[in-house]
Scaffold this active site. Sequence first.
Site, PDB file in Angstrom:
ATOM      1  N   HIS A 252      18.951  -1.797   0.415  1.00  0.00           N
ATOM      2  CA  HIS A 252      17.594  -1.242   0.451  1.00  0.00           C
ATOM      3  C   HIS A 252      16.568  -2.329   0.776  1.00  0.00           C
ATOM      4  CE1 HIS A 252      14.204   1.357  -0.558  1.00  0.00           C
ATOM      5  NE2 HIS A 252      13.682   0.309  -1.152  1.00  0.00           N
TER       6      HIS A 252
ATOM      7  N   CYS B 185       0.818  -1.209   0.000  1.00  0.00           N
ATOM      8  CA  CYS B 185       0.000   0.000   0.000  1.00  0.00           C
ATOM      9  C   CYS B 185       0.854   1.261   0.000  1.00  0.00           C
ATOM     10  CB  CYS B 185      -0.957   0.003   1.195  1.00  0.00           C
ATOM     11  SG  CYS B 185      -0.126  -0.055   2.807  1.00  0.00           S
TER      12      CYS B 185
END
Length: 437
Positions: A111, A61
């Site tokens: 990351h 989301c």
Amino acid sequence: MFAYNRVTGNMTIAITGLSHHTSPLALREQMVLKSDGMADTLGRLKARLGAGSSVAILPTCNRLEIYVHAPHPPETLHRQITMFLEEETGLSESVFSRFLYHHADTGAVQHLFRVAASLDSLIVGENEIMGQIQQAYDVAREAGTLDKVLGVLFQRALKCGKRARTDTRISAGKVSVASVAVDLAESIVKDFRGKTVMIVGAGKISELALRNFVERGVRQVMVLNRTVERARSLAVNYQGEALVLDALPCHLHRADIVISSTGASEVILRTSDFERAISRRGSNPMFVMDIAVPRDIEREAAGVENVFCYDLDDLQEGAELNLRRRQGEISACTAIVQKEAESFFDWHQKLHAEPVIVDITRRCHEIRERELNRTLKKLNGVGPNVRHEVECLSRRIINTLLQQPISCMKEEVTGEYKDMLLYFAQRMLGTPSPEGP
């Protein structure tokens, strides 16, 4: 900080993505890739990048990230992924390209590990991201778009995320989008006693929100979902009422608090729905929280009097409070990310030695078999038991002789002179080798 140099030819690990850190919600909801067709989407991306490429997509989301391992330089991969996103979303590159971030090799691995450790999440310490990474890995694996490197990368990311949560207190207490949404509701509604909560959607976030409400005193609950069976399975655990999603406009006026988190591709609640609901409520206020991407609720609904409507971007203040509470754990989690990333790089670099080790081992056993056959011909009349023992002896000699050189090769392949080491190792035994170190 360390730098990682690629060792597998011209292969690159790269990521291109956007998140709540870099882009507004209005853009993120336009960049959603349909999860029900993700296998086909992965196939199209892999075909675009060509032979030898490996791809995975992490959609949540609050982020959309594309991971690749392919025989192209980083700049080429980032460009290709940007063009791919333009085709898949129907948006002009000029609309979204400035919001994208790009990482390659060291940056890409670190990351993903930070994402898995929830250090990059809107709610630092949340656990939902682990399930989302696992799902991204499972979908790509089932679609056949993962190679060994990208597969191990995702496995190591999940390991890193687990370590961050077990070795630190980064996830102590309630930390999720759902819990922060309930915190926001409580700050506005003040007292949940006697209030009716409507949960729209029956996924993981909806369940967490419902649990938080019940723990804080809510007793009247409605759960709505496209399939009433799923709504019922969730509602029954909290003595709630299950309804089919199509009945939403008819029951909206009954809710004091609405939390909506569906996977719908279009708006399911419009301004007119809230106008009618407020009228039937005698203008009693409603708290409305839309935590879906794309949004479930028409933005203009926030303009209806006595409708207090919020979305994911409005959770930022709660997210910052959560960040301050967990500031002391972030350095410990960062150290875990660094260590796990170094472990992955060490494993990855050692892959460079594998084909050389296979060649050397094959060449040594070819020589062993040739000399063994020559000797056995001279020993005519030797029984099968003796022949078997002699063959086993020859294998043990070769394996023992190779053990130390292979071990040394695996250790030194991560060092400064790895290319020279592998080159001369191949030259010494006459196995195929590159042109030179």
